[in-house]
Motif scaffolding. Sequence first.
Motif, mmCIF file in Angstrom:
data_model
loop_
_atom_site.group_PDB
_atom_site.id
_atom_site.type_symbol
_atom_site.label_atom_id
_atom_site.label_comp_id
_atom_site.label_asym_id
_atom_site.label_seq_id
_atom_site.Cartn_x
_atom_site.Cartn_y
_atom_site.Cartn_z
ATOM 1 N N LYS A 229 -24.645 35.093 -52.800
ATOM 2 C CA LYS A 229 -25.443 35.843 -51.827
ATOM 3 C C LYS A 229 -25.090 35.398 -50.416
ATOM 4 C CE LYS A 229 -29.602 36.429 -54.696
ATOM 5 N NZ LYS A 229 -31.054 36.152 -54.779
ATOM 6 N N LEU A 230 -24.936 34.092 -50.262
ATOM 7 C CA LEU A 230 -24.595 33.531 -48.950
ATOM 8 C C LEU A 230 -23.214 34.001 -48.507
ATOM 9 C CD1 LEU A 230 -25.375 31.635 -46.637
ATOM 10 C CD2 LEU A 230 -24.432 29.734 -47.973
ATOM 11 N N LEU A 231 -22.265 34.044 -49.434
ATOM 12 C CA LEU A 231 -20.924 34.514 -49.088
ATOM 13 C C LEU A 231 -20.951 35.949 -48.595
ATOM 14 C CD1 LEU A 231 -18.818 33.010 -52.016
ATOM 15 C CD2 LEU A 231 -18.942 32.202 -49.646
ATOM 16 N N ARG A 232 -21.818 36.756 -49.181
ATOM 17 C CA ARG A 232 -21.950 38.151 -48.751
ATOM 18 C C ARG A 232 -22.447 38.230 -47.311
ATOM 19 N NH1 ARG A 232 -26.004 42.536 -51.640
ATOM 20 N NH2 ARG A 232 -25.381 44.365 -50.423
ATOM 21 N N ILE A 233 -23.415 37.382 -46.979
ATOM 22 C CA ILE A 233 -23.958 37.355 -45.617
ATOM 23 C C ILE A 233 -22.885 36.903 -44.632
ATOM 24 C CG2 ILE A 233 -25.640 36.224 -44.118
ATOM 25 C CD1 ILE A 233 -27.488 36.085 -46.606
ATOM 26 N N ILE A 234 -22.124 35.864 -45.003
ATOM 27 C CA ILE A 234 -21.072 35.341 -44.136
ATOM 28 C C ILE A 234 -20.012 36.402 -43.882
ATOM 29 C CG2 ILE A 234 -19.190 33.663 -44.000
ATOM 30 C CD1 ILE A 234 -21.038 31.718 -45.534
ATOM 31 N N ASP A 235 -19.637 37.133 -44.936
ATOM 32 C CA ASP A 235 -18.627 38.187 -44.808
ATOM 33 C C ASP A 235 -19.049 39.219 -43.760
ATOM 34 O OD1 ASP A 235 -17.458 40.933 -45.517
ATOM 35 O OD2 ASP A 235 -16.267 39.642 -46.822
ATOM 36 N N ARG A 236 -20.321 39.598 -43.806
ATOM 37 C CA ARG A 236 -20.814 40.624 -42.870
ATOM 38 C C ARG A 236 -20.984 40.084 -41.461
ATOM 39 N NH1 ARG A 236 -25.760 43.267 -46.242
ATOM 40 N NH2 ARG A 236 -26.228 41.062 -46.482
ATOM 41 N N ALA A 237 -21.216 38.769 -41.336
ATOM 42 C CA ALA A 237 -21.513 38.190 -40.025
ATOM 43 C C ALA A 237 -20.263 37.795 -39.242
ATOM 44 C CB ALA A 237 -22.416 36.959 -40.196
ATOM 45 N N PRO A 239 -16.781 37.806 -37.235
ATOM 46 C CA PRO A 239 -15.984 38.781 -36.473
ATOM 47 C C PRO A 239 -14.832 39.269 -37.348
ATOM 48 C CG PRO A 239 -16.396 36.788 -35.196
ATOM 49 C CD PRO A 239 -16.849 36.493 -36.585
ATOM 50 N N ARG A 240 -14.483 40.529 -37.215
ATOM 51 C CA ARG A 240 -13.483 41.125 -38.101
ATOM 52 C C ARG A 240 -12.163 40.351 -38.136
ATOM 53 N NH1 ARG A 240 -13.218 45.940 -40.655
ATOM 54 N NH2 ARG A 240 -15.081 46.665 -39.534
ATOM 55 N N PRO A 241 -11.579 39.939 -37.012
ATOM 56 C CA PRO A 241 -10.291 39.213 -37.097
ATOM 57 C C PRO A 241 -10.409 37.918 -37.911
ATOM 58 C CG PRO A 241 -10.680 39.974 -34.864
ATOM 59 C CD PRO A 241 -11.954 40.194 -35.602
ATOM 60 N N LEU A 242 -11.522 37.200 -37.734
ATOM 61 C CA LEU A 242 -11.705 35.963 -38.486
ATOM 62 C C LEU A 242 -11.930 36.253 -39.965
ATOM 63 C CD1 LEU A 242 -11.980 32.922 -38.515
ATOM 64 C CD2 LEU A 242 -14.382 33.165 -37.875
ATOM 65 N N ARG A 243 -12.702 37.295 -40.250
ATOM 66 C CA ARG A 243 -12.934 37.671 -41.643
ATOM 67 C C ARG A 243 -11.639 38.067 -42.327
ATOM 68 N NH1 ARG A 243 -14.751 43.358 -43.875
ATOM 69 N NH2 ARG A 243 -12.675 43.576 -43.020
ATOM 70 N N ASP A 244 -10.812 38.870 -41.632
ATOM 71 C CA ASP A 244 -9.544 39.322 -42.211
ATOM 72 C C ASP A 244 -8.644 38.133 -42.528
ATOM 73 O OD1 ASP A 244 -10.581 41.805 -41.758
ATOM 74 O OD2 ASP A 244 -9.103 42.402 -40.247
ATOM 75 N N LEU A 246 -9.558 35.065 -43.146
ATOM 76 C CA LEU A 246 -10.134 34.313 -44.264
ATOM 77 C C LEU A 246 -9.847 34.998 -45.593
ATOM 78 C CD1 LEU A 246 -11.914 32.055 -45.373
ATOM 79 C CD2 LEU A 246 -13.907 33.478 -44.889
ATOM 80 N N LEU A 247 -9.996 36.312 -45.650
ATOM 81 C CA LEU A 247 -9.762 37.032 -46.897
ATOM 82 C C LEU A 247 -8.292 36.980 -47.310
ATOM 83 C CD1 LEU A 247 -12.094 40.111 -46.333
ATOM 84 C CD2 LEU A 247 -12.444 38.230 -47.939
ATOM 85 N N ARG A 248 -7.391 37.030 -46.342
ATOM 86 C CA ARG A 248 -5.968 36.885 -46.671
ATOM 87 C C ARG A 248 -5.688 35.500 -47.230
ATOM 88 N NH1 ARG A 248 -5.094 40.084 -41.909
ATOM 89 N NH2 ARG A 248 -4.955 38.177 -40.663
ATOM 90 N N ALA A 249 -6.375 34.505 -46.703
ATOM 91 C CA ALA A 249 -6.141 33.109 -47.138
ATOM 92 C C ALA A 249 -6.651 32.845 -48.546
ATOM 93 C CB ALA A 249 -6.815 32.150 -46.161
ATOM 94 N N LEU A 250 -7.528 33.692 -49.051
ATOM 95 C CA LEU A 250 -8.084 33.500 -50.383
ATOM 96 C C LEU A 250 -7.122 33.902 -51.501
ATOM 97 C CD1 LEU A 250 -11.735 34.806 -49.879
ATOM 98 C CD2 LEU A 250 -10.997 32.431 -50.107
ATOM 99 N N ALA A 251 -6.040 34.572 -51.152
ATOM 100 C CA ALA A 251 -5.101 35.053 -52.177
ATOM 101 C C ALA A 251 -4.491 33.885 -52.933
ATOM 102 C CB ALA A 251 -3.998 35.881 -51.522
ATOM 103 N N PRO A 252 -4.376 33.998 -54.263
ATOM 104 C CA PRO A 252 -3.686 32.952 -55.046
ATOM 105 C C PRO A 252 -2.246 32.816 -54.574
ATOM 106 C CG PRO A 252 -4.878 34.457 -56.472
ATOM 107 C CD PRO A 252 -4.895 35.073 -55.109
ATOM 108 N N PRO A 253 -1.628 31.676 -54.775
ATOM 109 C CA PRO A 253 -0.220 31.478 -54.345
ATOM 110 C C PRO A 253 0.701 32.557 -54.901
ATOM 111 C CG PRO A 253 -1.206 29.398 -55.037
ATOM 112 C CD PRO A 253 -2.202 30.468 -55.382
#
Length: 255
Positions: A229-237, A239-244, A246-253
Amino acid sequence: MSSHVLIIGASGELGAALARHYAESGAALSLWGRNTARLQAIAQACRTAGAASIQTRSLDLTEVEAAVAALSQEDDAAPFTLAVIVSGLGDIRAEGHLFEDPALVANLGMVNFVAPAALAATLGSRMAARKGGAIVLIGSAAAFHALPFAAAYAGSKAGLARFTDALRIAMRPHGVSVTLVSPGFIDTAAARAVPGPKPLILSPAQAARKIAKAAAQGKAHLVMPWPFKLLRIIDRALPRPLRDKLLRALAPPGR
């Protein structure tokens, strides 16, 4: 009215755990799954656990019209009081690819969204006419994040989440509860096949108990475990460049 529970996706590990849970309460079960051998083994385990009766069906959910017809036929014969639609596929883009294969996108869209939505719509109309019943659809915490390495999975589950919420609103005045479940990681073979860390992972039995409790309470939305639930809130909060980033960094190797 005695409990008649439909579990679609019962040959998977989470579906099997749910089947055993409801078998222990003495419910009559209708178990649908793709893997016939596993489905029969689960049915036998449920008989031993105390299910009042068991019916099994093996079918391909991508044949949506046939699945809807089968559902209507079974519901005519013995109306369902609870349906849990667990079936789904998960995948990520292939190693070295920029994005997911179009065939994968189409298949996940059908299995994760189109078929469950059509089946839930069928059940909703029938239960509303009876003025009672409960429907549970298993989505994913991934639905709330634009995962660039799993766009088909996240996108199909996002569609299911929005559909489920709309169905809930429409069904509530007619005595039908609709619950969306958005789990994080569940320890299944499919999850283990995907590379990368899996924090706060739940066993299928743990997840099944939480889902059954939410269904019994008529809860609108269950996110489990709670930190998602907290991750969902963080995603929405963010700024778009920082979120993008972070999401790219989550990709497996390599993905």
